[in-house]
Design a protein around this motif. Structure first.
Motif, PDB file in Angstrom:
ATOM      1  N   CYS A 232       4.856  -8.304  13.933  1.00  0.00           N
ATOM      2  CA  CYS A 232       4.175  -9.617  13.631  1.00  0.00           C
ATOM      3  C   CYS A 232       2.698  -9.311  13.551  1.00  0.00           C
ATOM      4  N   SER A 233       2.341  -8.582  14.171  1.00  0.00           N
ATOM      5  CA  SER A 233       0.557  -8.330  14.311  1.00  0.00           C
ATOM      6  C   SER A 233       0.089  -7.780  12.911  1.00  0.00           C
ATOM      7  N   ASN A 234       0.929  -6.670  12.463  1.00  0.00           N
ATOM      8  CA  ASN A 234       0.545  -6.387  11.105  1.00  0.00           C
ATOM      9  C   ASN A 234       0.678  -7.065   9.939  1.00  0.00           C
TER      10      ASN A 234
ATOM     11  N   TYR B 187      -2.723  -9.108   7.461  1.00  0.00           N
ATOM     12  CA  TYR B 187      -2.712  -9.055   6.248  1.00  0.00           C
ATOM     13  C   TYR B 187      -2.655 -10.159   5.261  1.00  0.00           C
ATOM     14  N   ASN B 188      -1.735 -11.012   5.896  1.00  0.00           N
ATOM     15  CA  ASN B 188      -1.213 -12.155   5.222  1.00  0.00           C
ATOM     16  C   ASN B 188      -1.302 -13.489   5.844  1.00  0.00           C
ATOM     17  N   THR B 189      -2.590 -13.468   6.841  1.00  0.00           N
ATOM     18  CA  THR B 189      -2.911 -14.975   7.246  1.00  0.00           C
ATOM     19  C   THR B 189      -4.410 -15.096   7.342  1.00  0.00           C
TER      20      THR B 189
ATOM     21  N   LEU C 193      -4.998   2.538   7.792  1.00  0.00           N
ATOM     22  CA  LEU C 193      -4.659   3.778   8.525  1.00  0.00           C
ATOM     23  C   LEU C 193      -3.750   3.510   9.777  1.00  0.00           C
ATOM     24  N   GLY C 194      -4.398   2.580  10.491  1.00  0.00           N
ATOM     25  CA  GLY C 194      -3.928   2.282  12.075  1.00  0.00           C
ATOM     26  C   GLY C 194      -2.358   1.732  11.478  1.00  0.00           C
ATOM     27  N   SER C 195      -2.591   0.631  10.651  1.00  0.00           N
ATOM     28  CA  SER C 195      -0.982   0.240  10.344  1.00  0.00           C
ATOM     29  C   SER C 195       0.071   0.956   9.818  1.00  0.00           C
ATOM     30  N   LEU C 196      -0.261   2.028   8.949  1.00  0.00           N
ATOM     31  CA  LEU C 196       0.584   3.123   8.649  1.00  0.00           C
ATOM     32  C   LEU C 196       1.139   3.858   9.672  1.00  0.00           C
TER      33      LEU C 196
ATOM     34  N   ALA D 244       5.477  -0.540   4.424  1.00  0.00           N
ATOM     35  CA  ALA D 244       4.069  -0.895   4.267  1.00  0.00           C
ATOM     36  C   ALA D 244       3.552  -1.616   2.904  1.00  0.00           C
ATOM     37  N   ARG D 245       4.466  -1.030   1.923  1.00  0.00           N
ATOM     38  CA  ARG D 245       4.245  -1.497   0.608  1.00  0.00           C
ATOM     39  C   ARG D 245       4.439  -3.280   0.552  1.00  0.00           C
ATOM     40  N   PHE D 246       5.333  -3.701   1.201  1.00  0.00           N
ATOM     41  CA  PHE D 246       5.431  -5.278   1.396  1.00  0.00           C
ATOM     42  C   PHE D 246       4.381  -6.028   2.373  1.00  0.00           C
ATOM     43  N   LEU D 247       4.040  -5.368   3.258  1.00  0.00           N
ATOM     44  CA  LEU D 247       3.015  -5.951   4.296  1.00  0.00           C
ATOM     45  C   LEU D 247       1.717  -5.739   4.022  1.00  0.00           C
ATOM     46  N   ILE D 248       1.059  -4.603   3.428  1.00  0.00           N
ATOM     47  CA  ILE D 248      -0.203  -4.442   3.033  1.00  0.00           C
ATOM     48  C   ILE D 248      -0.344  -4.679   1.637  1.00  0.00           C
ATOM     49  N   PRO D 249      -1.462  -5.527   1.403  1.00  0.00           N
ATOM     50  CA  PRO D 249      -1.874  -5.862  -0.145  1.00  0.00           C
ATOM     51  C   PRO D 249      -2.065  -4.599  -0.924  1.00  0.00           C
ATOM     52  N   TYR D 250      -2.035  -4.201  -2.228  1.00  0.00           N
ATOM     53  CA  TYR D 250      -1.912  -3.072  -3.084  1.00  0.00           C
ATOM     54  C   TYR D 250      -3.255  -2.591  -2.851  1.00  0.00           C
ATOM     55  N   ASP D 251      -4.304  -3.622  -3.080  1.00  0.00           N
ATOM     56  CA  ASP D 251      -5.821  -3.390  -2.908  1.00  0.00           C
ATOM     57  C   ASP D 251      -6.149  -2.626  -1.876  1.00  0.00           C
TER      58      ASP D 251
END
Length: 348
Positions: free
Chosen positions: A20-22, A26-28, A44-47, A81-88
């Motif tokens: 939820c935190s990750n 990136y999505n709120t 990097l921390g999210s990964l 990670a590809r779905f949670l973190i924006p590609y940019d």
């Protein structure tokens, strides 16, 4: 034991918090507002969370640690990670996610090769089953394990193959003699009632849902057909598989729901005390009790010297040290078990 059971939910809660935190970062709007201009350290921390921490938390929750599971969960974390973190934001680390996809692809290819191997050995497996004295529900998994490497996918295929056999190819078979566990109950009537309910629900609701969503109606139709096939197969599996014993092992099954092989040398004691049997069945106990509309208690609880693995539906395995049984002939079953235990002791 209670503390351990409660403790495992802590790991699940922490796993949910990490996800939820990750997601929120990136999505709120709140998460985007606190992101620094240079997001590399945050990404990097999210990964690290998704690739390392998440698999560890999941394995702690499952209380199961294997190299294969760790590799699989790590690869899934890379893909997630590809779905949670924006590609940019993810672009500087995109090689990590491709590594995860490559691992997943390699595992899928490996599983597909196992399936092809299973298909290749089907004639030998059928011949082995035909020559075995064991009931099909036991001899078929034994034959599969003899020719094909043990694997969760193979266990699932084996389970589905057994379901197909009992649902479509076993109706001309007559039940062999032996002690049963279902005749003194309304279990069969309950199973037939469930089939009727599913058929009526399919006919009555499917057309209404079809008008709202064709995709949803087709999904429900497939699930209902599968459920009917499963119940039909389960009825046949229970009818055709009474308790079977040879000199070494007790083979007992509750249709397709569960099955176990109990070595007589592994039996420590048999409990028949009514006061104990009326108590709630402990969590380390697997029961072979047919349940319908009324609460029933086991006739005996078999204590084992060493834990065994009981096979559940879809090939899932669960360890236990006690087996609770309710049969249609409790005295006869107890006598047969004790007789074989004594025979084993005399041969030593």
């Amino acid at each position: 034991m209670v503390l351990i059971e409660k403790g495992k939910w802590v790991w699940l809660l922490m796993l949910g918090l990490v996800l939820c935190s990750n997601f929120a970062i990136y999505n709120t709007n709140v998460g985007n507002g606190i992101l620094p201009d240079d997001t590399n350290e945050v990404v990097l921390g999210s990964l690290l969370d998704l690739v390392i921490l998440l698999p560890i938390l999941f394995m702690l929750y499952q209380r199961k640690f294997t190299i294969k599971m760790a590799v699989l969960l790590t690869a899934m974390g890379c893909i997630l990670a590809r779905f949670l973190i924006p590609y940019d934001f993810l672009e500087p680390f995109v090689a990590v996610t491709w590594a995860g996809i490559a691992i997943e692809a390699a595992l899928i290819v490996f599983e597909v090769l196992l399936i092809f191997m299973f298909v290749r050995y089907v004639p030998q497996i059928v011949r082995t089953v035909s020559s075995s004295k064991l009931p099909v529900i036991f001899s078929f998994p034994h034959a599969v394990n003899l020719y094909v490497k043990k694997n969760p996918i193979i266990h699932m295929i084996c389970s589905e193959a057994l379901m197909s056999y009992y649902a479509f190819f076993s109706w001309k078979k007559t039940p062999p003699p032996g002690m049963t566990i279902y005749k003194n109950s309304s279990y069969m009537a309950f199973q037939i009632m469930m089939i009727h309910a599913i058929v009526i629900e399919t006919l009555g609701i499917h057309l209404w849902i079809h008008g709202k969503s064709t995709t949803l109606s087709l999904i429900l139709l497939v699930l209902n057909i599968y459920s009917v096939v499963y119940f039909l197969a389960n009825i046949q599996a229970i009818r055709l598989n009474p308790i079977y014993m040879n000199d070494r092992t007790l083979f007992i099954s509750l249709g397709l729901v569960k099955r176990a092989e109990i070595q007589f040398d592994n039996i420590e004691s048999i409990i028949v005390d009514l006061e104990i049997l009326k108590k709630k069945i402990p969590k380390d106990t697997i029961d072979f009790i047919v349940r319908d509309f009324a609460k029933v208690d086991p006739d005996m609880i078999i204590h084992l010297k060493k834990s065994i693995k009981v096979t559940l539906f879809m090939g899932i395995q669960k360890e236990c040290t006690k087996i609770a049984i309710r049969s249609d002939s409790p005295s006869e079953l107890k006598h047969a078990i004790l007789e074989r235990i004594n025979n084993r002791l005399c041969k030593r």
